[in-house]
Structures are given as structure tokens and as C-alpha cells.
Design a protein around this motif. Structure first.
Motif: not given
Length: 352
Positions: A10-13, A22-24, A37-40, A121-122
Motif C-alpha cells: 500500500a503506497l500512501t500518496t 506525482e511520484l506515485a 503497488l496500490v496507491a492510497v 509512505t510518501a
């Protein structure tokens, strides 16, 4: 390490006005990611940012627990969380503080319920969260500690060349792992926070998680002193004599391999780092300037002591770069690769 399935992360944006969104989408275009990856975050925000920086990304909304779409370059699954207010690059909006925290809560829940093998985490913006009324908020590390209900966590940063599990010790001057005994505290509060029980907990977590997540069979940890010259025998401060040395002696009796306390101004040199698996600095700006000099943009932040995998970038929100398409995804790439490696090792050693 045995072959294991590619883990879902899980990739928190992060802060919507910063570079996290934008990195995501930048990573979504890469053809050989280390993980699924799954963006959150807010799908509309991600679509707007992708268009703004000229990235062609297909966003697929999903629900945690449901099967993810078959991975392919340019496609990014999203677990939706709605913005509280419109967001523009570089312009903070206090109303969106609740949105940022909700993305973290969703990612933690997904990890705890087995829907993700870990979270990345971003960057978020601490100031806007405090301004929104979340008094006492000091960052991701402490928020995740409380969300997971643990008493102590440890912040560890590592450069990319030190990330390979099963490869203990230093591999050249750029390979570095630095953990912190205290994290986001004003300097005048560090000495009071550096108690014997806390230092012992931190060192036990660091030793245990170097074994679990990095595959280091017998970690060797170098410990900084708090004061200049590690206190100069008490002449420049007594924290070494009264707190640090007694803790190190007690933990050595338990079987931990600990060097120090050593003066920080000489510890970070090749001779003292040879054969060392991690350095424990006493406070944030004692260890992290050295780490970031050695590998800024090629390092990741890891939270040890959690019942889940969590890594993050080594930089902030970069509001001045948001929306320009010039942000470097290098640190996020390292954080993803590290989280994937940790998740695989954790699944083999001690399934969560």
C-alpha cells in the motif's frame, strides 16, 4: 532468499500539495517494479497530477480485500480516499490534513488484515496537520506507533547499498544504516528523553529487527555518545556515565554486540564503521545529516518495532517542485524495493 510471490504494498500518496502524488504515478510507468503497488489516495488528484506532468497512467479503483487487476506497465490500482478540499500543487490546505491521516489509517488496516504485505509512505507535511488541530502530531513514525498500539518504535534510515537482506556489514563508504534513539524532539528535550529503559528498548528492537527484516544473524551495533567526545569521562556531560554505559553493559550481558559509546564526530569514518551493521545515534540531527550526505535520494526510512512493514522516502514534501514533473522518484523506488524485500523475508521467517 527463496522465491516468494511479488508482495502487494500500500503506497500512501502523502501531502496532496507536495510531490507524493506525482511520484506515485511515476513509479506506475516502470516496467519491473519490486512489488505490486496500490496507491492510497484520491483518484482524481492522481489523474490531475499525471496529466500535469505528462504521464500516461491508467488508474483502476479497487476495494481492499478484492483481487487486484493483472499488473501491467502504466497501470496503477488505487484504494480511493477522497480529498476534503481541492488541492493545487505547492498550496497547503488545512482541510486536507484529515485526508492524509485517513490514507495512513487505511494502509495500516490493510496490512493488519492481510490485504497488503506492507506499506510505503510518501511525505506528509507536519505543520499543516498540526494547524488542523491534531495537537502533538510529530510525524509518520509516532502516528504509526500509536495506530498499531505498540510502546516503542525505532526510526532507521538506510542508503540503497545497505538494503540487501542477508548482506551484513558495510559495503563501501556509501553503505549506511542509522537508527535514532530519539526522533522528532527539540534539542533541549533530548537528554531528558534519553532514559535507560528507553535506550534499552530501542537497542533490543534494533537488534531483533536487523535479524528479522535484514537477515543479519548476529548484528553489531555502534552506539554514539550524546555529548561531544562521548562526554570526555564526565567533563562534557554525564549522560554517557549515568545512562548509556550502564545500558550497554547490561545488554552485552544479554548477548547483544554493541560498540561504544563512541564520539559521533569520529564514529562515522570507515575505520569505525568496518564490520558494523547499524549505528545508533542519540538524536535526529546527530546521525541523519551523515546518512543523507552519503546517499540522499538513494535512501529510505524504515520504522522498526511495528507489527507490519513500513518504509518511506528520505525527503520531504518539496512543495516548490510539486506539479513540475522534475521530482526524483529515486528514494521512493528504494523504499518500495526495501519494503518488498522485508515483506518477503518476514513471510519466510515469521508470517504476520
Amino acid at each position: 532468499m527463496a522465491d516468494t510471490p511479488v508482495p502487494v504494498l500500500a503506497l500512501t500518496t502523502g501531502e496532496p500539495a507536495g510531490i507524493g502524488p506525482e511520484l506515485a504515478v511515476m513509479l506506475a510507468a516502470e516496467e519491473a517494479p519490486a512489488a505490486r503497488l496500490v496507491a492510497v489516495g484520491d483518484p482524481g488528484l492522481l489523474a490531475e497530477r499525471a496529466a500535469l506532468i505528462g504521464r500516461d497512467v491508467e488508474l483502476v479503483e479497487c476495494t481492499p480485500g478484492e483481487p487486484l487487476p493483472t499488473p501491467r506497465p502504466g497501470m496503477l490500482p488505487v484504494w480511493p480516499v477522497a480529498l476534503r478540499a481541492p488541492s493545487r500543487p505547492g498550496e497547503l490546505e488545512v482541510a486536507n490534513a484529515a485526508y492524509v491521516l485517513e490514507t495512513l489509517d487505511l494502509a495500516v488496516r490493510a496490512c493488519r488484515e492481510g490485504q497488503a504485505a506492507g506499506m510505503v509512505t510518501a511525505p506528509l507535511h507536519k505543520g499543516v496537520i498540526l494547524d488542523a488541530g491534531h495537537a502533538g502530531f510529530t510525524g509518520h513514525t509516532e502516528y504509526l506507533r500509536d495506530a498499531c498500539g505498540v510502546d516503542e518504535v525505532v526510526m532507521l534510515l538506510a542508503t540503497d547499498s545497505a538494503l540487501h537482506a542477508g548482506q551484513p556489514g558495510w559495503r563501501g563508504s556509501a553503505a549506511l544504516r542509522v537508527a535514532l534513539a530519539t526522533t522528532h524532539l527539540p534539542l533541549r528535550e533530548v537528554s531528558d528523553a534519553l532514559t535507560g529503559p528507553r535506550l534499552a528498548r530501542v537497542l533490543r528492537i534494533l537488534d531483533a529487527d536487523l535479524r528479522r527484516w535484514f537477515g543479519v544473524a548476529a548484528p553489531r551495533i555502534a552506539v554514539c555518545g550524546l555529548n561531544p567526545h562521548a562526554g570526555e569521562g564526565g567533563h562534557l556531560g554525564r549522560e554517557e556515565l549515568d545512562v548509556i554505559i550502564p545500558v550497554l553493559e547490561a545488554l552485552r550481558a544479554e548477548g547483544l554486540t554493541l560498540d561504544g559509546p563512541l564520539p559521533a564526530d569520529t564514529l562515522f569514518t570507515p575505520r569505525h564503521l568496518e564490520g558494523v551493521d547499524a549505528v545508533l545515534a542519540m538524536y535526529h540531527d546527530q546521525g541523519l545529516p551523515v546518512l543523507k550526505y552519503a546517499g540522499f535520494g538513494r535512501a529510505a526510512n524504515i520504522t522498526l518495532g511495528l507489527p507490519l512493514v513500513r518504509t518511506s522516502v528520505d525527503h520531504g514534501t518539496a512543495l516548490d517542485l510539486a506539479g513540475r514533473g522534475s521530482a526524483d522518484p529515486g528514494s521512493l523506488r528504494v523504499a518500495v524495493a526495501l519494503a518488498a524485500d522485508m515483506a518477503r523475508r518476514g513471510a519466510e521467517v515469521a508470517p504476520m
